[in-house]
Design a protein around this motif. Structure first.
Motif, PDB file in Angstrom:
ATOM      1  N   LEU A   1       0.830  -1.213   0.000  1.00 42.65           N
ATOM      2  CA  LEU A   1       0.000   0.000   0.000  1.00 42.65           C
ATOM      3  C   LEU A   1       0.860   1.257   0.000  1.00 42.65           C
ATOM      4  O   LEU A   1       0.557   2.233  -0.700  1.00 42.65           O
ATOM      5  N   ILE A   2       1.921   1.252   0.771  1.00 40.32           N
ATOM      6  CA  ILE A   2       2.840   2.390   0.803  1.00 40.32           C
ATOM      7  C   ILE A   2       3.471   2.587  -0.573  1.00 40.32           C
ATOM      8  O   ILE A   2       3.589   3.711  -1.065  1.00 40.32           O
ATOM      9  N   ASN A   3       3.871   1.501  -1.203  1.00 35.74           N
ATOM     10  CA  ASN A   3       4.464   1.584  -2.530  1.00 35.74           C
ATOM     11  C   ASN A   3       3.469   2.126  -3.552  1.00 35.74           C
ATOM     12  O   ASN A   3       3.847   2.877  -4.452  1.00 35.74           O
ATOM     13  N   ALA A   4       2.204   1.760  -3.435  1.00 33.79           N
ATOM     14  CA  ALA A   4       1.189   2.274  -4.351  1.00 33.79           C
ATOM     15  C   ALA A   4       1.069   3.792  -4.202  1.00 33.79           C
ATOM     16  O   ALA A   4       0.995   4.517  -5.200  1.00 33.79           O
ATOM     17  N   GLY A   5       1.076   4.275  -2.983  1.00 32.54           N
ATOM     18  CA  GLY A   5       1.029   5.717  -2.754  1.00 32.54           C
ATOM     19  C   GLY A   5       2.273   6.419  -3.264  1.00 32.54           C
ATOM     20  O   GLY A   5       2.199   7.502  -3.851  1.00 32.54           O
ATOM     21  N   LEU A   6       3.416   5.811  -3.046  1.00 35.16           N
ATOM     22  CA  LEU A   6       4.680   6.367  -3.542  1.00 35.16           C
ATOM     23  C   LEU A   6       4.670   6.429  -5.069  1.00 35.16           C
ATOM     24  O   LEU A   6       5.091   7.426  -5.665  1.00 35.16           O
ATOM     25  N   ALA A   7       4.163   5.388  -5.695  1.00 39.63           N
ATOM     26  CA  ALA A   7       4.094   5.354  -7.156  1.00 39.63           C
ATOM     27  C   ALA A   7       3.173   6.454  -7.683  1.00 39.63           C
ATOM     28  O   ALA A   7       3.505   7.140  -8.658  1.00 39.63           O
ATOM     29  N   GLN A   8       2.036   6.638  -7.057  1.00 36.54           N
ATOM     30  CA  GLN A   8       1.111   7.678  -7.499  1.00 36.54           C
ATOM     31  C   GLN A   8       1.724   9.060  -7.331  1.00 36.54           C
ATOM     32  O   GLN A   8       1.482   9.946  -8.143  1.00 36.54           O
ATOM     33  N   GLY A   9       2.531   9.239  -6.298  1.00 38.94           N
ATOM     34  CA  GLY A   9       3.217  10.506  -6.096  1.00 38.94           C
ATOM     35  C   GLY A   9       4.245  10.782  -7.181  1.00 38.94           C
ATOM     36  O   GLY A   9       4.631  11.924  -7.397  1.00 38.94           O
ATOM     37  N   LYS A  10       4.676   9.739  -7.867  1.00 35.44           N
ATOM     38  CA  LYS A  10       5.630   9.882  -8.973  1.00 35.44           C
ATOM     39  C   LYS A  10       4.933   9.733 -10.329  1.00 35.44           C
ATOM     40  O   LYS A  10       5.555   9.429 -11.323  1.00 35.44           O
TER      41      LYS A  10
ATOM     42  N   TRP B   1       1.861  -0.939  -9.325  1.00 34.35           N
ATOM     43  CA  TRP B   1       2.937  -1.025  -8.347  1.00 34.35           C
ATOM     44  C   TRP B   1       2.493  -1.746  -7.076  1.00 34.35           C
ATOM     45  O   TRP B   1       3.295  -2.388  -6.411  1.00 34.35           O
ATOM     46  N   PHE B   2       1.207  -1.659  -6.738  1.00 34.94           N
ATOM     47  CA  PHE B   2       0.689  -2.428  -5.602  1.00 34.94           C
ATOM     48  C   PHE B   2       0.846  -3.917  -5.887  1.00 34.94           C
ATOM     49  O   PHE B   2       1.368  -4.672  -5.061  1.00 34.94           O
ATOM     50  N   LEU B   3       0.409  -4.338  -7.073  1.00 42.70           N
ATOM     51  CA  LEU B   3       0.500  -5.756  -7.428  1.00 42.70           C
ATOM     52  C   LEU B   3       1.951  -6.211  -7.544  1.00 42.70           C
ATOM     53  O   LEU B   3       2.310  -7.304  -7.087  1.00 42.70           O
ATOM     54  N   LEU B   4       2.781  -5.371  -8.132  1.00 40.92           N
ATOM     55  CA  LEU B   4       4.201  -5.694  -8.249  1.00 40.92           C
ATOM     56  C   LEU B   4       4.846  -5.799  -6.865  1.00 40.92           C
ATOM     57  O   LEU B   4       5.681  -6.668  -6.616  1.00 40.92           O
TER      58      LEU B   4
ATOM     59  N   ILE C   1      13.167   0.192  -6.146  1.00 47.59           N
ATOM     60  CA  ILE C   1      13.025   0.619  -7.535  1.00 47.59           C
ATOM     61  C   ILE C   1      12.246   1.938  -7.604  1.00 47.59           C
ATOM     62  O   ILE C   1      12.619   2.861  -8.327  1.00 47.59           O
ATOM     63  N   LEU C   2      11.171   2.048  -6.824  1.00 50.84           N
ATOM     64  CA  LEU C   2      10.372   3.272  -6.827  1.00 50.84           C
ATOM     65  C   LEU C   2      11.165   4.467  -6.312  1.00 50.84           C
ATOM     66  O   LEU C   2      11.041   5.573  -6.831  1.00 50.84           O
ATOM     67  N   VAL C   3      11.966   4.255  -5.312  1.00 52.14           N
ATOM     68  CA  VAL C   3      12.755   5.353  -4.755  1.00 52.14           C
ATOM     69  C   VAL C   3      13.781   5.842  -5.777  1.00 52.14           C
ATOM     70  O   VAL C   3      14.030   7.045  -5.890  1.00 52.14           O
TER      71      VAL C   3
ATOM     72  N   LYS D   1      10.447  11.049 -11.126  1.00 55.92           N
ATOM     73  CA  LYS D   1       9.034  11.342 -11.272  1.00 55.92           C
ATOM     74  C   LYS D   1       8.719  11.572 -12.740  1.00 55.92           C
ATOM     75  O   LYS D   1       9.469  12.236 -13.450  1.00 55.92           O
ATOM     76  N   LEU D   2       7.613  10.990 -13.217  1.00 54.42           N
ATOM     77  CA  LEU D   2       7.179  11.190 -14.597  1.00 54.42           C
ATOM     78  C   LEU D   2       6.527  12.558 -14.730  1.00 54.42           C
ATOM     79  O   LEU D   2       5.863  13.039 -13.805  1.00 54.42           O
ATOM     80  N   ALA D   3       6.691  13.173 -15.898  1.00 53.25           N
ATOM     81  CA  ALA D   3       6.012  14.436 -16.165  1.00 53.25           C
ATOM     82  C   ALA D   3       4.515  14.178 -16.242  1.00 53.25           C
ATOM     83  O   ALA D   3       4.062  13.143 -16.737  1.00 53.25           O
TER      84      ALA D   3
END
Length: 60
Positions: A14-23, A30-33, A44-46, A50-52
Motif C-alpha cells: 500500500l505504501i508503494n502504491a502511494g509512492l508510485a502515485q506521487g511519482k 505497483w501495488f500488485l508488483l 526501484i520506486l525510490v 518522477k514522470l512528467a
C-alpha cells in the motif's frame, strides 16, 4: 505463515502504491508488483524519477 508478516507485506504494498502515485505512476500496477517483490519494488520506486504530468506542456 505468520500474520504479522502478511500484514507487513500488505502494508508495504500500500505504501508503494502511494509512492508510485506521487511519482505519476500506476498505483495499482505497483501495488500488485509490490506483493511479489516487496522491498525490491520499494527500492526501484525510490530510484525512479518522477514522470512528467500529462498535459503539462513539457517536451523532454
Amino acid at each position: 505463515m505468520d500474520n504479522g508478516y502478511v500484514v507487513g507485506w500488505g502494508t508495504l504494498a500500500l505504501i508503494n502504491a502511494g509512492l508510485a502515485q506521487g511519482k505519476n505512476r500506476s498505483g495499482l500496477m505497483w501495488f500488485l508488483l509490490s506483493l511479489l517483490l516487496g522491498p525490491i519494488a520499494t527500492f526501484i520506486l525510490v530510484v525512479l524519477d518522477k514522470l512528467a504530468e500529462e498535459g503539462s506542456g513539457r517536451d523532454d
